[in-house]
Design a protein around this motif. Structure first.
Motif, mmCIF file in Angstrom:
data_model
loop_
_atom_site.group_PDB
_atom_site.id
_atom_site.type_symbol
_atom_site.label_atom_id
_atom_site.label_comp_id
_atom_site.label_asym_id
_atom_site.label_seq_id
_atom_site.Cartn_x
_atom_site.Cartn_y
_atom_site.Cartn_z
ATOM 1 N N LYS A 80 -3.598 -9.371 -89.374
ATOM 2 C CA LYS A 80 -3.300 -10.001 -90.660
ATOM 3 C C LYS A 80 -4.348 -9.663 -91.711
ATOM 4 O O LYS A 80 -4.080 -9.698 -92.896
ATOM 5 C CB LYS A 80 -3.223 -11.520 -90.440
ATOM 6 N N MET A 81 -5.574 -9.333 -91.256
ATOM 7 C CA MET A 81 -6.678 -9.169 -92.219
ATOM 8 C C MET A 81 -6.499 -8.031 -93.244
ATOM 9 O O MET A 81 -6.881 -8.230 -94.379
ATOM 10 C CB MET A 81 -8.009 -8.982 -91.490
ATOM 11 N N PRO A 82 -6.136 -6.831 -92.980
ATOM 12 C CA PRO A 82 -5.874 -6.151 -91.728
ATOM 13 C C PRO A 82 -7.075 -5.298 -91.339
ATOM 14 O O PRO A 82 -7.736 -4.728 -92.200
ATOM 15 C CB PRO A 82 -4.720 -5.233 -92.112
ATOM 16 N N MET A 83 -7.324 -5.216 -90.049
ATOM 17 C CA MET A 83 -8.393 -4.366 -89.552
ATOM 18 C C MET A 83 -7.927 -2.904 -89.564
ATOM 19 O O MET A 83 -6.738 -2.644 -89.455
ATOM 20 C CB MET A 83 -8.733 -4.781 -88.123
ATOM 21 N N TYR A 84 -8.873 -1.987 -89.679
ATOM 22 C CA TYR A 84 -8.523 -0.562 -89.631
ATOM 23 C C TYR A 84 -7.825 -0.276 -88.291
ATOM 24 O O TYR A 84 -8.180 -0.883 -87.289
ATOM 25 C CB TYR A 84 -9.797 0.283 -89.762
ATOM 26 N N PHE A 85 -6.871 0.620 -88.258
ATOM 27 C CA PHE A 85 -5.979 0.949 -87.127
ATOM 28 C C PHE A 85 -4.692 0.132 -87.160
ATOM 29 O O PHE A 85 -3.647 0.611 -86.762
ATOM 30 C CB PHE A 85 -6.614 0.781 -85.738
ATOM 31 N N VAL A 86 -4.770 -1.131 -87.599
ATOM 32 C CA VAL A 86 -3.532 -1.920 -87.692
ATOM 33 C C VAL A 86 -3.283 -2.307 -89.155
ATOM 34 O O VAL A 86 -2.707 -3.335 -89.444
ATOM 35 C CB VAL A 86 -3.579 -3.191 -86.805
ATOM 36 N N HIS A 87 -3.730 -1.413 -90.065
ATOM 37 C CA HIS A 87 -3.641 -1.742 -91.488
ATOM 38 C C HIS A 87 -2.433 -1.101 -92.167
ATOM 39 O O HIS A 87 -2.217 -1.342 -93.343
ATOM 40 C CB HIS A 87 -4.902 -1.254 -92.198
ATOM 41 N N LEU A 88 -1.643 -0.317 -91.423
ATOM 42 C CA LEU A 88 -0.640 0.511 -92.095
ATOM 43 C C LEU A 88 0.434 -0.278 -92.831
ATOM 44 O O LEU A 88 1.039 0.219 -93.776
ATOM 45 C CB LEU A 88 0.025 1.451 -91.079
ATOM 46 N N TRP A 89 0.683 -1.511 -92.381
ATOM 47 C CA TRP A 89 1.727 -2.292 -93.059
ATOM 48 C C TRP A 89 1.308 -2.690 -94.474
ATOM 49 O O TRP A 89 2.148 -2.875 -95.340
ATOM 50 C CB TRP A 89 2.074 -3.550 -92.248
ATOM 51 N N LEU A 90 -0.002 -2.779 -94.707
ATOM 52 C CA LEU A 90 -0.457 -3.356 -95.983
ATOM 53 C C LEU A 90 -0.170 -2.461 -97.201
ATOM 54 O O LEU A 90 0.464 -2.914 -98.151
ATOM 55 C CB LEU A 90 -1.946 -3.709 -95.906
ATOM 56 N N PRO A 91 -0.605 -1.187 -97.198
ATOM 57 C CA PRO A 91 -0.311 -0.362 -98.382
ATOM 58 C C PRO A 91 1.187 -0.236 -98.636
ATOM 59 O O PRO A 91 1.633 -0.284 -99.778
ATOM 60 C CB PRO A 91 -0.910 1.007 -98.023
ATOM 61 N N LYS A 92 1.964 -0.110 -97.539
ATOM 62 C CA LYS A 92 3.421 -0.012 -97.680
ATOM 63 C C LYS A 92 3.969 -1.255 -98.369
ATOM 64 O O LYS A 92 4.701 -1.182 -99.349
ATOM 65 C CB LYS A 92 4.058 0.127 -96.297
ATOM 66 N N ALA A 93 3.590 -2.430 -97.843
ATOM 67 C CA ALA A 93 4.105 -3.688 -98.394
ATOM 68 C C ALA A 93 3.706 -3.831 -99.857
ATOM 69 O O ALA A 93 4.510 -4.247 -100.691
ATOM 70 C CB ALA A 93 3.581 -4.857 -97.574
ATOM 71 N N HIS A 94 2.452 -3.477 -100.185
ATOM 72 C CA HIS A 94 1.985 -3.615 -101.568
ATOM 73 C C HIS A 94 2.750 -2.729 -102.532
ATOM 74 O O HIS A 94 3.122 -3.145 -103.617
ATOM 75 C CB HIS A 94 0.500 -3.256 -101.658
ATOM 76 N N VAL A 95 2.949 -1.484 -102.123
ATOM 77 C CA VAL A 95 3.585 -0.530 -103.033
ATOM 78 C C VAL A 95 5.038 -0.930 -103.295
ATOM 79 O O VAL A 95 5.542 -0.777 -104.405
ATOM 80 C CB VAL A 95 3.486 0.903 -102.459
ATOM 81 N N GLU A 96 5.705 -1.472 -102.297
ATOM 82 C CA GLU A 96 7.119 -1.821 -102.462
ATOM 83 C C GLU A 96 7.340 -3.204 -103.065
ATOM 84 O O GLU A 96 8.412 -3.510 -103.551
ATOM 85 C CB GLU A 96 7.852 -1.754 -101.109
ATOM 86 N N ALA A 97 6.317 -4.088 -102.976
ATOM 87 C CA ALA A 97 6.516 -5.475 -103.410
ATOM 88 C C ALA A 97 6.562 -5.570 -104.930
ATOM 89 O O ALA A 97 5.989 -4.736 -105.625
ATOM 90 C CB ALA A 97 5.385 -6.339 -102.875
ATOM 91 N N PRO A 98 7.242 -6.609 -105.459
ATOM 92 C CA PRO A 98 7.145 -6.880 -106.903
ATOM 93 C C PRO A 98 5.746 -7.398 -107.203
ATOM 94 O O PRO A 98 4.978 -7.648 -106.266
ATOM 95 C CB PRO A 98 8.196 -7.970 -107.109
ATOM 96 N N ILE A 99 5.427 -7.596 -108.460
ATOM 97 C CA ILE A 99 4.057 -8.007 -108.807
ATOM 98 C C ILE A 99 3.678 -9.321 -108.136
ATOM 99 O O ILE A 99 2.588 -9.475 -107.612
ATOM 100 C CB ILE A 99 3.869 -8.078 -110.354
ATOM 101 N N SER A 100 4.626 -10.279 -108.105
ATOM 102 C CA SER A 100 4.300 -11.578 -107.492
ATOM 103 C C SER A 100 4.007 -11.398 -106.003
ATOM 104 O O SER A 100 3.097 -12.025 -105.461
ATOM 105 C CB SER A 100 5.465 -12.541 -107.687
ATOM 106 N N GLY A 101 4.786 -10.510 -105.350
ATOM 107 C CA GLY A 101 4.557 -10.265 -103.922
ATOM 108 C C GLY A 101 3.197 -9.642 -103.686
ATOM 109 O O GLY A 101 2.464 -10.040 -102.771
ATOM 110 N N SER A 102 2.817 -8.683 -104.533
ATOM 111 C CA SER A 102 1.506 -8.047 -104.391
ATOM 112 C C SER A 102 0.384 -9.048 -104.586
ATOM 113 O O SER A 102 -0.612 -9.039 -103.872
ATOM 114 C CB SER A 102 1.349 -6.926 -105.418
#
Length: 446
Positions: free
Chosen positions: A194-216
């Motif tokens: 959840k933090m995300p630590m390196y190695f398990v961080h791949l979901w974060l950039p993806k989620a940020h780029v696709e999210a609307p501003i409120s989601g980001s």
């Protein structure tokens, strides 16, 4: 604590009335002031009611959650303008705020797990419902499966602790100290993802780029902090084994933070760059918590609050550019100083806070964390120097690339910032730099 929960429940019908967009935001503002003026004990849990309570860690994070939720509604004016399912959007935000409030204030370990996972649902809805590209489905799946995969062992670990202790109050966990490897791994892995630590961080950039501003904003400001909050809470039960095993996470985090800092220089999407910089900052927070010392705990808490405000503000800035140019590419967002000179000031202020310039909370947190990591091992100094140096590097890269240079000739129709946007940025920056004056509150609770 129940009064705030009921306030949010009774705000829900407001969403479905016409023209209540700003009213909901105003209610969050009122709630913010009520919560700010609540009496709080620095050393202990207080305001106890129905398994909900509040100590210093919860207090800061709940305050941040309400503040960011209030600013999320402010940033999402384009939804209101286009009438893009505004009612459901507000309902979703209030539901998310309820889940976050309950996560931070519940004193029961199982309920903490339940709300910790429930906060995923509204986030997923935000990304899939109000995101931009068709890839948002994939981003949502990444977010869901990364976090759920790691969370099942946590549930097992909580059941084991209940089996051993016969109660689940977080407060009483300090009387126990387990020396069990599998319990240790199952309890902390969910929070590291959840933090995300390196190695398990791949979901974060993806989620940020696709999210609307409120989601980001909510992802950067609060969702990453859930992991840190969880670690601060469960490390209590795992002190013995943590002393033996924690070096693994510190090493992964520091090397990963250095590598991610370099990765920031390769980004050409503004949101992506800010998202990767979040991973770099959170890696120092993980390192600080894992050293298990006083400075590390305090520093991680302060940096979590500081990063929440700073990162959220930077996402707002990138969104302001996106609303003008319909692109977040660094190649198109050039020479913005020509068009929005006043906005350049806010870019400067928030980017400088992101690189931990005084007087921001980020500086205070990073000083504490560097202190804790170097006292743990002097070798960590090398990587910390690199992370701090490159942090300033990619912040400057972002600022100079977007603000200076020749502007894109395709930009022909333009309007400068409106007062709502300047107010929103002011409300990110002021607490980030004024709270330093009351840093004693953050430094004495532990």
């Amino acid at each position: 604590m129940m009064k705030f929960l009921f306030m949010m429940i009774f705000m829900m019908p407001l969403c479905f009335k016409k023209n209540m967009f700003w009213m909901v935001q105003f209610m969050f503002m009122i709630m913010m002031f009520m919560f700010m003026n609540m009496s709080i004990s620095v050393t202990n849990f207080c305001n106890l009611s129905y398994m909900l309570g509040c100590d210093m860690i919860s207090y800061g994070l709940i305050l941040l959650s309400i503040w960011i939720t209030f600013l999320m509604i402010m940033a999402s004016e384009s939804l209101k303008k286009n009438n893009f399912f505004t009612n459901f959007f507000l309902f979703n935000i209030i539901f998310m705020m309820m889940m976050l409030f309950l996560t931070f204030s519940t004193m029961n370990l199982f309920l903490f797990y339940l709300f910790f996972e429930s906060s995923l649902i509204p986030t997923l809805m935000l990304i899939i419902g109000w995101g931009y590209q068709p890839e948002r489905i994939q981003a949502g799946m990444y977010l869901l499966f990364y976090t759920l995969f790691a969370s099942l062992p946590l549930l097992m670990g909580i059941f084991y602790i209940y089996y051993e202790m016969n109660y689940m109050m977080i407060y009483f966990m300090k009387f126990y100290d387990y020396d069990l490897l599998f319990l240790y791994l199952s309890m902390i892995f969910a929070f590291l993802v959840k933090m995300p630590m390196y190695f398990v961080h791949l979901w974060l950039p993806k989620a940020h780029v696709e999210a609307p501003i409120s989601g980001s904003m909510i992802l950067a400001a609060i969702m990453l902090k859930l992991g840190g909050y969880g670690l601060l809470r469960v490390m209590m039960v795992l002190q013995k084994i943590s002393m033996k095993m924690n070096y693994i996470w510190v090493v992964i985090s520091l090397v990963g933070g250095f590598y991610i800092s370099l990765k920031c220089f390769c980004q050409n999407d503004m949101k992506s760059l800010i998202a990767y910089s979040s991973v770099a900052h959170m890696s120092i927070v993980i390192g600080g918590i894992m050293t298990m010392n006083y400075w590390g705990y305090l520093g991680s808490y302060i940096l979590m609050i500081g990063h929440g405000l700073c990162s959220s503000g930077m996402f707002c800035l990138s969104n302001i550019n996106y609303e003008r140019l319909n692109s977040r590419s660094m190649f198109l967002n050039k020479g913005m100083m020509n068009f929005m000179p006043s906005m350049s000031l806010w870019w400067f202020l928030l980017v400088s806070s992101n690189m931990a310039a005084p007087p921001s909370l980020n500086l205070m947190g990073e000083i504490s964390l560097i202190n804790s990591l170097i006292s743990w091992s002097w070798l960590s100094m090398i990587l910390l120097m690199m992370i701090s140096f490159f942090s300033a590097g990619y912040s400057l890269y972002l600022y100079s690339y977007t603000q200076h240079g020749k502007y894109n000739l395709g930009v022909y129709s333009f309007y400068s910032g409106v007062s709502r946007e300047y107010l929103m940025l002011m409300l990110h920056w002021l607490p980030l730099n004024i709270l330093v004056l009351k840093i004693d509150y953050s430094m004495i609770w532990f």
